[in-house]
Scaffold this motif. Structure first.
Motif, PDB file in Angstrom:
ATOM      1  N   GLU B   1      21.555 -46.538  35.388  1.00 59.35           N
ATOM      2  CA  GLU B   1      20.361 -45.519  35.114  1.00 59.35           C
ATOM      3  C   GLU B   1      19.502 -45.933  34.803  1.00 59.35           C
ATOM      4  OE1 GLU B   1      21.360 -42.316  33.094  1.00 59.35           O
ATOM      5  OE2 GLU B   1      19.706 -41.152  34.232  1.00 59.35           O
ATOM      6  N   VAL B   2      18.529 -45.903  34.777  1.00 62.15           N
ATOM      7  CA  VAL B   2      16.841 -45.713  34.222  1.00 62.15           C
ATOM      8  C   VAL B   2      16.827 -45.304  33.555  1.00 62.15           C
ATOM      9  CG1 VAL B   2      14.784 -46.390  34.963  1.00 62.15           C
ATOM     10  CG2 VAL B   2      15.841 -47.810  36.091  1.00 62.15           C
ATOM     11  N   GLN B   3      16.022 -45.385  31.891  1.00 58.02           N
ATOM     12  CA  GLN B   3      16.043 -44.087  31.329  1.00 58.02           C
ATOM     13  C   GLN B   3      14.737 -44.467  30.284  1.00 58.02           C
ATOM     14  OE1 GLN B   3      19.340 -42.250  29.573  1.00 58.02           O
ATOM     15  NE2 GLN B   3      20.852 -44.086  28.968  1.00 58.02           N
ATOM     16  N   LEU B   4      14.272 -43.702  29.712  1.00 53.90           N
ATOM     17  CA  LEU B   4      13.131 -44.227  28.840  1.00 53.90           C
ATOM     18  C   LEU B   4      14.142 -42.937  27.026  1.00 53.90           C
ATOM     19  CD1 LEU B   4      10.209 -43.844  30.175  1.00 53.90           C
ATOM     20  CD2 LEU B   4      11.527 -45.935  29.202  1.00 53.90           C
ATOM     21  N   VAL B   5      14.504 -43.286  26.292  1.00 57.26           N
ATOM     22  CA  VAL B   5      15.092 -42.437  25.254  1.00 57.26           C
ATOM     23  C   VAL B   5      13.962 -42.453  24.180  1.00 57.26           C
ATOM     24  CG1 VAL B   5      16.909 -42.236  23.630  1.00 57.26           C
ATOM     25  CG2 VAL B   5      17.683 -43.155  25.887  1.00 57.26           C
ATOM     26  N   GLN B   6      13.265 -42.009  24.194  1.00 54.82           N
ATOM     27  CA  GLN B   6      12.982 -41.426  22.463  1.00 54.82           C
ATOM     28  C   GLN B   6      13.881 -40.701  21.320  1.00 54.82           C
ATOM     29  OE1 GLN B   6       9.525 -39.193  25.772  1.00 54.82           O
ATOM     30  NE2 GLN B   6       8.375 -39.883  23.028  1.00 54.82           N
ATOM     31  N   SER B   7      12.788 -41.324  20.367  1.00 56.98           N
ATOM     32  CA  SER B   7      12.468 -40.893  18.955  1.00 56.98           C
ATOM     33  C   SER B   7      12.907 -39.344  18.795  1.00 56.98           C
ATOM     34  CB  SER B   7      12.416 -41.350  17.798  1.00 56.98           C
ATOM     35  OG  SER B   7      10.850 -41.509  18.290  1.00 56.98           O
ATOM     36  N   GLY B   8      13.419 -39.260  17.642  1.00 59.47           N
ATOM     37  CA  GLY B   8      13.568 -37.161  17.123  1.00 59.47           C
ATOM     38  C   GLY B   8      12.562 -36.763  16.695  1.00 59.47           C
ATOM     39  N   ALA B   9      12.284 -35.500  16.321  1.00 61.45           N
ATOM     40  CA  ALA B   9      11.754 -35.078  16.040  1.00 61.45           C
ATOM     41  C   ALA B   9      10.961 -34.938  13.961  1.00 61.45           C
ATOM     42  CB  ALA B   9      11.529 -33.437  15.797  1.00 61.45           C
ATOM     43  N   GLU B  10       9.883 -34.855  14.377  1.00 62.67           N
ATOM     44  CA  GLU B  10       9.121 -35.564  13.325  1.00 62.67           C
ATOM     45  C   GLU B  10       8.815 -34.295  12.414  1.00 62.67           C
ATOM     46  OE1 GLU B  10      10.501 -40.216  12.851  1.00 62.67           O
ATOM     47  OE2 GLU B  10      10.047 -38.461  11.141  1.00 62.67           O
ATOM     48  N   VAL B  11       8.995 -34.439  11.071  1.00 61.92           N
ATOM     49  CA  VAL B  11       7.678 -33.204  10.572  1.00 61.92           C
ATOM     50  C   VAL B  11       7.104 -34.215   9.438  1.00 61.92           C
ATOM     51  CG1 VAL B  11       8.015 -31.112   8.935  1.00 61.92           C
ATOM     52  CG2 VAL B  11       9.528 -31.320  10.758  1.00 61.92           C
ATOM     53  N   LYS B  12       5.594 -34.305   9.205  1.00 68.00           N
ATOM     54  CA  LYS B  12       5.623 -34.524   8.134  1.00 68.00           C
ATOM     55  C   LYS B  12       3.928 -34.408   7.952  1.00 68.00           C
ATOM     56  CE  LYS B  12       6.977 -38.872   8.852  1.00 68.00           C
ATOM     57  NZ  LYS B  12       8.384 -39.599   7.584  1.00 68.00           N
ATOM     58  N   LYS B  13       3.475 -34.816   6.243  1.00 67.52           N
ATOM     59  CA  LYS B  13       2.330 -33.812   5.866  1.00 67.52           C
ATOM     60  C   LYS B  13       1.644 -35.035   6.917  1.00 67.52           C
ATOM     61  CE  LYS B  13       5.152 -32.779   1.857  1.00 67.52           C
ATOM     62  NZ  LYS B  13       5.431 -31.476   2.297  1.00 67.52           N
ATOM     63  N   PRO B  14      -0.152 -34.169   6.365  1.00 66.97           N
ATOM     64  CA  PRO B  14      -1.314 -34.792   6.455  1.00 66.97           C
ATOM     65  C   PRO B  14      -1.642 -35.421   5.966  1.00 66.97           C
ATOM     66  CG  PRO B  14      -1.623 -32.286   6.300  1.00 66.97           C
ATOM     67  CD  PRO B  14       0.315 -32.823   5.789  1.00 66.97           C
ATOM     68  N   GLY B  15      -1.674 -37.421   6.230  1.00 70.23           N
ATOM     69  CA  GLY B  15      -2.157 -38.582   5.381  1.00 70.23           C
ATOM     70  C   GLY B  15      -1.087 -39.431   5.483  1.00 70.23           C
ATOM     71  N   GLU B  16      -0.239 -38.927   5.764  1.00 70.91           N
ATOM     72  CA  GLU B  16       1.444 -39.164   6.007  1.00 70.91           C
ATOM     73  C   GLU B  16       1.197 -40.457   7.172  1.00 70.91           C
ATOM     74  OE1 GLU B  16       4.727 -37.485   3.174  1.00 70.91           O
ATOM     75  OE2 GLU B  16       4.569 -37.010   5.665  1.00 70.91           O
TER      76      GLU B  16
END
Lengths: 107, 119
Positions: B1-16
Motif C-alpha cells: 500500500e502506498v502511504q505517507l506517514v507524518q510525524s506527530g503533533a508538535e507544541v512549540k514556543k515562538p523562536g524555537e
C-alpha cells in the motif's frame, strides 16, 4: 502566480440534488486542473485530475469539465457522504501550483 | 500500500526550531516529488512548495521562500519540513503529498502534522 477563484464559497443542498461548483483561473491553464475533497479533520483526497479524469475509486457521480479558464465539478446526485470542502488546484505552472479558496458543501 | 506517514503533533514556543517528517512507503520514494501544503485553522489549502527526494531539488512558493526549508533523506524514504525560528503565525496543519512530477496532481496525502506555536 496563477490565481484560482471558486464559487460559491458555501453551498447548501439536499440528498439527491445535482450540485455544481465553479473554478476560474486568472489565465489559461489548458486542462491542468485537479479537484479535491476534504472532510473535517482529514487530509484532502484527489477526486478529478486533468479537468475531467476520475481518480481510481472515486464514485461516478463526481464529474469534472472545462478547459482554459473555466472549470466545473458536478455531483450528479448528492449523497450524505459528500459533505465537506472541495478545492480546485491548477498544476499548469511548474513548481507553482495554487489552490482555489474552497467550497463548503453542507447537506 | 502506498502511504505517507507524518510525524506527530508538535507544541512549540515562538523562536524555537522545528523539523517535521513525512515517510513514504509502498513506492519508489526517489522518483516522485513530495509537496508541502499548509492549512491554517479554519482556512483553505496553501501551496508551500515541493522537493524531489532523488536529488533534493527544492522549489518554494514565494510566500514561503526563506521562511521554511525542505530536505530529504532518501536512505530512509523521508522528507522534512523545517523552521529555524517559529512564529505564532506558523500555527497550522501541515500536509505532505506525493506528485509524479513537478507539475501534477497530488495523489497520495499524509494525514497531516499539527504545529502549535504559543508562548
Amino acid at each position: 502566480d496563477i490565481q484560482m477563484t471558486q464559487s460559491p464559497s458555501t453551498l447548501s443542498a439536499s440528498v439527491g440534488d445535482r450540485v455544481t461548483i465553479t473554478c476560474r483561473a486568472s489565465q489559461s491553464i489548458r486542462s491542468w486542473l485537479a479537484w479535491y475533497q476534504q472532510k473535517p479533520g482529514k487530509a484532502p483526497k484527489l477526486l478529478i485530475y486533468k479537468a475531467s479524469s476520475l481518480e481510481s475509486g472515486v464514485p461516478s457521480r463526481f464529474s469534472g469539465s472545462g478547459s482554459e479558464t473555466e472549470f466545473t465539478l458536478t455531483i450528479s446526485s448528492l449523497q450524505p457522504d459528500d459533505f465537506g470542502t472541495y478545492y480546485c488546484q491548477q498544476y499548469y505552472s511548474y513548481f507553482a501550483l495554487t489552490f482555489g479558496g474552497g467550497t463548503k458543501v453542507e447537506i | 500500500e502506498v502511504q505517507l506517514v507524518q510525524s506527530g503533533a508538535e507544541v512549540k514556543k515562538p523562536g524555537e526550531s522545528l523539523k517535521i517528517s513525512c515517510k513514504g512507503s509502498g513506492y519508489s520514494f526517489t522518483t516522485y516529488w513530495i509537496g508541502w501544503v499548509r492549512q491554517m485553522p479554519g482556512k483553505g489549502l496553501e501551496w508551500m512548495g515541493i522537493i524531489y527526494p532523488g536529488d533534493s531539488d527544492s522549489r518554494y512558493s514565494p510566500s514561503f521562500q526563506g521562511q521554511v526549508t525542505f530536505s530529504a533523506d532518501k536512505s530512509i524514504s523521508t522528507a522534512y519540513l523545517q523552521w529555524s525560528s517559529l512564529k505564532a503565525s506558523d500555527t497550522a496543519m501541515y500536509y505532505c503529498a506525493r506528485l509524479i512530477s513537478s507539475s501534477s496532481p497530488m495523489d497520495v496525502w499524509g494525514k497531516g502534522t499539527t504545529v502549535t506555536v504559543s508562548s
